[in-house]
Scaffold this motif. Sequence first.
Motif, PDB file in Angstrom:
ATOM      1  N   SER A 149      42.456  53.304 -13.141  1.00 12.87           N
ATOM      2  CA  SER A 149      42.644  55.243 -12.660  1.00 12.87           C
ATOM      3  C   SER A 149      43.288  55.783 -13.372  1.00 12.87           C
ATOM      4  O   SER A 149      42.964  55.030 -15.349  1.00 12.87           O
ATOM      5  N   ASP A 150      43.063  57.177 -13.808  1.00 13.86           N
ATOM      6  CA  ASP A 150      43.421  57.856 -14.587  1.00 13.86           C
ATOM      7  C   ASP A 150      44.983  58.707 -14.914  1.00 13.86           C
ATOM      8  O   ASP A 150      45.709  58.845 -15.132  1.00 13.86           O
ATOM      9  N   GLU A 151      45.639  57.361 -14.327  1.00 13.28           N
ATOM     10  CA  GLU A 151      47.271  57.195 -13.940  1.00 13.28           C
ATOM     11  C   GLU A 151      47.646  56.838 -14.999  1.00 13.28           C
ATOM     12  O   GLU A 151      47.395  56.548 -16.086  1.00 13.28           O
ATOM     13  N   TYR A 152      49.127  57.806 -15.807  1.00 12.06           N
ATOM     14  CA  TYR A 152      50.154  57.691 -16.806  1.00 12.06           C
ATOM     15  C   TYR A 152      50.824  56.447 -16.492  1.00 12.06           C
ATOM     16  O   TYR A 152      50.893  56.253 -15.364  1.00 12.06           O
ATOM     17  N   TYR A 153      51.240  55.324 -16.915  1.00 15.95           N
ATOM     18  CA  TYR A 153      51.683  54.832 -16.871  1.00 15.95           C
ATOM     19  C   TYR A 153      52.490  53.990 -18.299  1.00 15.95           C
ATOM     20  O   TYR A 153      51.650  54.441 -19.738  1.00 15.95           O
ATOM     21  N   ASN A 154      53.834  53.030 -17.839  1.00 16.32           N
ATOM     22  CA  ASN A 154      54.159  52.971 -19.663  1.00 16.32           C
ATOM     23  C   ASN A 154      53.800  51.451 -19.500  1.00 16.32           C
ATOM     24  O   ASN A 154      54.401  50.542 -19.293  1.00 16.32           O
ATOM     25  N   ALA A 155      52.803  51.421 -20.874  1.00 18.23           N
ATOM     26  CA  ALA A 155      52.013  50.220 -20.957  1.00 18.23           C
ATOM     27  C   ALA A 155      53.069  49.180 -21.799  1.00 18.23           C
ATOM     28  O   ALA A 155      52.510  47.891 -21.753  1.00 18.23           O
ATOM     29  N   ALA A 156      54.372  49.334 -22.681  1.00 17.48           N
ATOM     30  CA  ALA A 156      55.447  48.223 -22.551  1.00 17.48           C
ATOM     31  C   ALA A 156      55.665  47.864 -21.158  1.00 17.48           C
ATOM     32  O   ALA A 156      56.455  46.628 -21.810  1.00 17.48           O
ATOM     33  N   ILE A 157      56.487  48.677 -20.531  1.00 16.47           N
ATOM     34  CA  ILE A 157      56.949  48.089 -19.257  1.00 16.47           C
ATOM     35  C   ILE A 157      56.134  47.301 -18.180  1.00 16.47           C
ATOM     36  O   ILE A 157      56.365  45.990 -17.924  1.00 16.47           O
ATOM     37  N   LEU A 158      54.727  47.620 -18.108  1.00 21.70           N
ATOM     38  CA  LEU A 158      53.979  46.984 -17.671  1.00 21.70           C
ATOM     39  C   LEU A 158      53.989  45.486 -18.377  1.00 21.70           C
ATOM     40  O   LEU A 158      53.753  44.516 -17.167  1.00 21.70           O
ATOM     41  N   ALA A 159      53.171  45.761 -19.823  1.00 19.49           N
ATOM     42  CA  ALA A 159      53.948  44.364 -20.079  1.00 19.49           C
ATOM     43  C   ALA A 159      54.137  43.196 -19.596  1.00 19.49           C
ATOM     44  O   ALA A 159      54.496  42.484 -20.257  1.00 19.49           O
ATOM     45  N   GLY A 160      55.501  43.882 -19.691  1.00 16.92           N
ATOM     46  CA  GLY A 160      57.126  42.754 -19.406  1.00 16.92           C
ATOM     47  C   GLY A 160      56.611  42.403 -18.388  1.00 16.92           C
ATOM     48  O   GLY A 160      56.797  41.021 -17.962  1.00 16.92           O
ATOM     49  N   MET A 161      56.239  43.378 -16.826  1.00 23.38           N
ATOM     50  CA  MET A 161      56.071  42.334 -16.131  1.00 23.38           C
ATOM     51  C   MET A 161      55.278  41.829 -15.369  1.00 23.38           C
ATOM     52  O   MET A 161      55.293  40.543 -15.067  1.00 23.38           O
ATOM     53  N   VAL A 162      53.959  42.037 -16.198  1.00 23.84           N
ATOM     54  CA  VAL A 162      53.097  40.753 -16.549  1.00 23.84           C
ATOM     55  C   VAL A 162      53.735  39.957 -17.170  1.00 23.84           C
ATOM     56  O   VAL A 162      53.357  38.505 -16.493  1.00 23.84           O
ATOM     57  N   ARG A 163      54.333  39.399 -18.403  1.00 24.13           N
ATOM     58  CA  ARG A 163      54.280  38.776 -18.133  1.00 24.13           C
ATOM     59  C   ARG A 163      55.106  37.793 -18.028  1.00 24.13           C
ATOM     60  O   ARG A 163      55.560  36.476 -18.012  1.00 24.13           O
ATOM     61  N   PHE A 164      56.415  38.418 -17.365  1.00 21.15           N
ATOM     62  CA  PHE A 164      56.981  37.582 -16.647  1.00 21.15           C
ATOM     63  C   PHE A 164      56.841  36.571 -14.627  1.00 21.15           C
ATOM     64  O   PHE A 164      56.733  35.892 -14.881  1.00 21.15           O
ATOM     65  N   VAL A 165      55.792  37.583 -14.369  1.00 22.47           N
ATOM     66  CA  VAL A 165      54.754  36.811 -13.636  1.00 22.47           C
ATOM     67  C   VAL A 165      54.441  35.739 -13.945  1.00 22.47           C
ATOM     68  O   VAL A 165      53.915  34.704 -12.917  1.00 22.47           O
ATOM     69  N   GLU A 166      53.761  36.013 -15.140  1.00 25.98           N
ATOM     70  CA  GLU A 166      52.623  34.699 -15.711  1.00 25.98           C
ATOM     71  C   GLU A 166      53.307  33.735 -15.806  1.00 25.98           C
ATOM     72  O   GLU A 166      53.126  32.475 -15.796  1.00 25.98           O
ATOM     73  N   THR A 167      54.658  33.837 -16.525  1.00 29.01           N
ATOM     74  CA  THR A 167      55.784  33.222 -17.461  1.00 29.01           C
ATOM     75  C   THR A 167      56.196  31.868 -15.824  1.00 29.01           C
ATOM     76  O   THR A 167      56.123  30.904 -15.660  1.00 29.01           O
ATOM     77  N   VAL A 168      57.027  32.964 -14.579  1.00 30.82           N
ATOM     78  CA  VAL A 168      57.389  31.930 -13.859  1.00 30.82           C
ATOM     79  C   VAL A 168      55.522  31.274 -13.283  1.00 30.82           C
ATOM     80  O   VAL A 168      55.889  30.466 -12.811  1.00 30.82           O
ATOM     81  N   ALA A 169      54.489  31.666 -12.966  1.00 26.95           N
ATOM     82  CA  ALA A 169      53.306  31.378 -12.700  1.00 26.95           C
ATOM     83  C   ALA A 169      52.877  29.907 -13.660  1.00 26.95           C
ATOM     84  O   ALA A 169      52.640  28.453 -13.017  1.00 26.95           O
ATOM     85  N   THR A 170      53.469  29.984 -15.179  1.00 27.75           N
ATOM     86  CA  THR A 170      53.077  28.597 -15.959  1.00 27.75           C
ATOM     87  C   THR A 170      53.681  27.982 -15.455  1.00 27.75           C
ATOM     88  O   THR A 170      53.605  26.653 -16.016  1.00 27.75           O
ATOM     89  N   GLU A 171      55.728  28.161 -15.391  1.00 30.28           N
ATOM     90  CA  GLU A 171      56.569  26.699 -15.457  1.00 30.28           C
ATOM     91  C   GLU A 171      56.450  26.201 -13.855  1.00 30.28           C
ATOM     92  O   GLU A 171      56.100  25.177 -14.321  1.00 30.28           O
ATOM     93  N   ILE A 172      56.109  26.427 -13.335  1.00 31.95           N
ATOM     94  CA  ILE A 172      55.670  25.786 -11.624  1.00 31.95           C
ATOM     95  C   ILE A 172      54.565  25.665 -11.706  1.00 31.95           C
ATOM     96  O   ILE A 172      54.514  24.117 -11.603  1.00 31.95           O
ATOM     97  N   GLY A 173      53.298  26.411 -12.311  1.00 32.63           N
ATOM     98  CA  GLY A 173      52.386  25.085 -12.503  1.00 32.63           C
ATOM     99  C   GLY A 173      52.299  23.757 -13.393  1.00 32.63           C
ATOM    100  O   GLY A 173      51.601  22.886 -12.520  1.00 32.63           O
ATOM    101  N   ASP A 174      53.130  24.146 -14.441  1.00 34.26           N
ATOM    102  CA  ASP A 174      53.383  23.350 -15.314  1.00 34.26           C
ATOM    103  C   ASP A 174      54.182  22.008 -14.780  1.00 34.26           C
ATOM    104  O   ASP A 174      53.555  21.392 -14.874  1.00 34.26           O
TER     105      ASP A 174
END
Length: 192
Positions: A149-174
Amino acid sequence: MNSNRYTTAAVFGIIAFGFLAAQTLFEPVENEQVWVSAPRSGPDAEYVVQSAKTPASVALTSNDIKAAFERDTVIRLNGIVRRSLATIRQYDAEIKSVREEHLAATGNGMNEHQVADAKSNLSKLEEWNLEASQALKDMKAAVLELEASDEYYNAAILAGMVRFVETVATEIGDEYVKLTTLVAQDAVAVRS
């Protein structure tokens, strides 16, 4: 007798004094004199040190401050992060007992019934793994949609959200893979 109190009070006083001194020393002062180098005109182009005045603060306009995401986007992303947070909280609260029950059921001299019990102990972990994996899929889809999209977003905050969700999935998956592998190995040992 009261020496601990005096020591604590003295340490607190030193910290407070240091903080106040640092704030006073590093606080910008309006029209503070600062020395800067300025080029001198002429063929030799020498630099001359001159003084300059600095402003005490910089005014921001409403155009300088933007929200990290649009309202609908932040609601959607926060919902995904909230699901991951709920999953990891359940996992953290119960994983110790799941591991202990699993290890008790997979000891030496076990039978097929004990293997079945170990597998049933994994049902919670499997559910958490599915929830975490689904949250990660939803987050990846939301990121792709946001980037397209052409929507403005804060990339740093988005990266933090993505990292948290990935970390949860990785920890539980492992953990799920580790315990599932142990159950499979023990089942093979029982059949042999």
